[in-house]
Design a protein around this motif. Structure first.
Motif, PDB file in Angstrom:
ATOM      1  N   LEU A  89       4.310  15.872  12.013  1.00 59.97           N
ATOM      2  CA  LEU A  89       5.026  15.076  11.380  1.00 59.97           C
ATOM      3  C   LEU A  89       6.131  15.803  10.383  1.00 59.97           C
ATOM      4  O   LEU A  89       5.602  16.319   9.670  1.00 59.97           O
ATOM      5  N   LEU A  90       7.265  15.250  10.302  1.00 59.85           N
ATOM      6  CA  LEU A  90       8.432  15.802   9.212  1.00 59.85           C
ATOM      7  C   LEU A  90       8.484  14.682   8.247  1.00 59.85           C
ATOM      8  O   LEU A  90       8.155  13.456   8.456  1.00 59.85           O
ATOM      9  N   PRO A  91       9.093  14.819   7.144  1.00 60.90           N
ATOM     10  CA  PRO A  91       9.201  13.957   6.180  1.00 60.90           C
ATOM     11  C   PRO A  91      10.442  13.086   6.400  1.00 60.90           C
ATOM     12  O   PRO A  91      10.299  12.009   5.665  1.00 60.90           O
ATOM     13  N   TRP A  92      11.066  13.054   7.241  1.00 63.31           N
ATOM     14  CA  TRP A  92      12.158  12.187   7.859  1.00 63.31           C
ATOM     15  C   TRP A  92      11.797  10.768   7.886  1.00 63.31           C
ATOM     16  O   TRP A  92      10.528  10.472   8.451  1.00 63.31           O
ATOM     17  N   ASN A  93      12.172   9.814   7.015  1.00 67.43           N
ATOM     18  CA  ASN A  93      11.504   8.324   6.791  1.00 67.43           C
ATOM     19  C   ASN A  93      12.284   7.453   6.628  1.00 67.43           C
ATOM     20  O   ASN A  93      12.364   6.620   5.537  1.00 67.43           O
ATOM     21  N   PRO A  94      13.467   6.882   7.700  1.00 71.97           N
ATOM     22  CA  PRO A  94      14.168   5.933   7.158  1.00 71.97           C
ATOM     23  C   PRO A  94      13.716   4.668   7.020  1.00 71.97           C
ATOM     24  O   PRO A  94      14.536   3.735   6.411  1.00 71.97           O
ATOM     25  N   ASN A  95      12.525   3.924   7.528  1.00 76.70           N
ATOM     26  CA  ASN A  95      11.957   2.842   7.112  1.00 76.70           C
ATOM     27  C   ASN A  95      12.761   1.740   7.512  1.00 76.70           C
ATOM     28  O   ASN A  95      13.250   0.931   6.880  1.00 76.70           O
ATOM     29  N   ALA A  96      12.740   1.446   9.137  1.00 76.77           N
ATOM     30  CA  ALA A  96      13.492   0.362   9.655  1.00 76.77           C
ATOM     31  C   ALA A  96      12.717  -0.722   9.702  1.00 76.77           C
ATOM     32  O   ALA A  96      11.457  -0.654   9.519  1.00 76.77           O
ATOM     33  N   ASN A  97      13.243  -1.931   9.082  1.00 76.28           N
ATOM     34  CA  ASN A  97      12.404  -3.266   8.852  1.00 76.28           C
ATOM     35  C   ASN A  97      12.264  -3.800  10.159  1.00 76.28           C
ATOM     36  O   ASN A  97      11.708  -5.008  10.128  1.00 76.28           O
ATOM     37  N   ASN A  98      12.866  -3.544  11.333  1.00 74.64           N
ATOM     38  CA  ASN A  98      12.368  -4.207  12.600  1.00 74.64           C
ATOM     39  C   ASN A  98      12.657  -3.131  13.653  1.00 74.64           C
ATOM     40  O   ASN A  98      12.795  -1.825  13.533  1.00 74.64           O
ATOM     41  N   VAL A  99      12.433  -3.520  15.128  1.00 72.19           N
ATOM     42  CA  VAL A  99      12.281  -2.555  16.147  1.00 72.19           C
ATOM     43  C   VAL A  99      13.440  -2.024  16.249  1.00 72.19           C
ATOM     44  O   VAL A  99      14.678  -2.405  16.255  1.00 72.19           O
ATOM     45  N   VAL A 100      13.402  -0.757  16.620  1.00 76.31           N
ATOM     46  CA  VAL A 100      14.439   0.437  17.069  1.00 76.31           C
ATOM     47  C   VAL A 100      14.316   0.414  18.411  1.00 76.31           C
ATOM     48  O   VAL A 100      13.343   0.714  19.165  1.00 76.31           O
ATOM     49  N   ARG A 101      15.570   0.339  19.261  1.00 78.57           N
ATOM     50  CA  ARG A 101      15.510   0.425  20.605  1.00 78.57           C
ATOM     51  C   ARG A 101      16.288   1.379  21.147  1.00 78.57           C
ATOM     52  O   ARG A 101      16.461   1.996  22.347  1.00 78.57           O
ATOM     53  N   ALA A 102      17.258   2.074  20.418  1.00 80.72           N
ATOM     54  CA  ALA A 102      18.268   3.175  20.801  1.00 80.72           C
ATOM     55  C   ALA A 102      18.311   4.406  19.862  1.00 80.72           C
ATOM     56  O   ALA A 102      18.436   3.829  18.557  1.00 80.72           O
TER      57      ALA A 102
END
Length: 386
Positions: A89-102
């Protein structure tokens, strides 16, 4: 009288067999390279605690988007990145607050475009579509607005335009039925790219996948619809990338919802996978569409495609492809559509939802937890020559 030596019977037999084998190889040609059936090992396997809808590569990094909330036991809300070689796992962490589909990496590799159901990602308010830094995960200022789910994203070959597709019927307050285009720098909605996709007045429709032709002039797309720009197009269609003029391309056999579409690097073939009585994978020419060049049936939905020069990797909810057992993952020869012996097998009810490919790896994302007898939850990679 001329005397000729008689060949030894065993030598004659060996020569006959060798000649036959040489002729067979010459006639059949190379079988085509394929990645290993054994999933990539590593210190970590980038395992998620929920579904991975989309995967994308950039250099030595694999990006994941879905509905998961942790990776390798560490909090990662719906977006994450792992080292492709080690699985760590890498540090990259955008933290979306709902489902990502694309997911879509820009051609220059400077942005990771994401689409889905979210209203915040990368530390900023973003309405279902965003552009993220591939290193920090922070959202760029690019900030288009669409009024419903985004299910697919791609870019023009130059990277100057971003195309989005999904359930929406409005973008930036203007009518855009399921397809829209935005300037990749400003985020402004294109005033000239205005296709209309529908199933008729008042009926649900959506665009689920799309890809741009090798020459950059045509956008192929698929989903659940009966009309494109007012003309009959059953679940798959094509428009010009500039002003969305409807192309003549009209596949004849996409009667069930078409969930996934990809164009060969040569631009000579458009592959479509979908959902019918079971499912299907089809190959079409790039201009007329018409009758498929080949059509392979599955016993479940096809949701993911990734193509090399000779192999089409397929993922979905199926357990048979072309009549042969295949646990959610399969490979077809691009020429002819015959089923390749490659058969790693993934468990679960739904299997795979997304796929990505590089010159040395193929990845699938989904809901599986075991692939070829090894623990791989949510994402799996295979190395070799695709």
């Amino acid at each position: 009288m001329t005397l000729r030596a008689r060949p030894h019977p065993l030598l004659a037999l060996l020569l006959t067999v060798a000649t036959a084998l040489a002729l067979t190889v010459a006639l059949s040609g190379p079988a085509g390279a394929v990645v290993s059936e054994t999933p990539n090992p590593g210190a970590g396997t980038c395992e998620t605690n929920g579904r991975v809808n989309a995967v994308a590569y950039l250099g030595g990094t694999i990006y994941l988007g879905g509905s998961f909330t942790s990776v390798e036991g560490t909090t990662r809300n719906r977006l994450a990145a792992c080292d492709a070689a080690t699985g760590n796992l890498l540090p990259w962490n955008p933290n979306a607050n709902n489902v990502v589909r694309a997911l879509k990496v820009s051609p220059a590799g400077t942005r990771v475009y994401v689409g889905g159901d979210f209203s915040a990602v990368g530390g900023a308010a973003r309405s279902r579509v965003a552009a993220l830094s591939p290193s920090s995960g922070a959202a760029f200022g690019w900030n288009p607005y669409v009024n419903d789910q985004v299910k697919t994203i791609t870019t023009s070959n130059s990277g100057s335009t971003v195309y989005v597709g999904g359930d929406f019927d409005s973008a930036e307050g203007a009518g855009r039925r399921h397809l829209a285009a935005f300037n990749a720098t400003s985020g402004n909605l294109s005033s000239t790219f205005k296709p209309s996709v529908s199933n008729g007045t008042g009926k649900f429709a959506t665009v689920l996948s799309m890809d741009v032709s090798a020459d950059g002039n045509t956008l192929y797309f698929c989903g659940d619809f009966a009309l494109a720009n007012g003309s009959s197009r059953r679940n798959a269609a094509a428009v010009s990338t500039g002003v969305a003029t409807l192309r003549a391309w009209k596949p004849a056999s996409t009667a069930g919802i078409a969930a996934e579409l990809t164009v060969s690097a040569s631009g000579n073939t458009v592959f479509v996978g979908g959902r019918a009585t079971g499912g299907y994978v089809q190959a079409y020419g790039p201009s007329a569409g018409g009758t498929p060049v080949w059509n392979v049936g599955t016993n479940g939905d096809v949701e993911a495609l990734a193509v090399s020069s000779s192999i089409l990797y397929v993922g979905g909810h199926f357990t048979t492809v072309g009549g042969g057992a295949r646990g959610h993952l399969a490979a077809l020869r691009t020429s002819g559509g015959s089923v390749h012996p490659w058969n790693p097998g993934a468990n679960g009810v739904f299997g795979a939802f997304g796929a990505a490919i590089t010159s040395s790896r193929v990845a699938f994302g989904g809901e599986f937890t075991v692939v070829n007898g090894q623990a791989h939850s949510g994402v799996v990679q295979f190395s070799g020559t695709p």
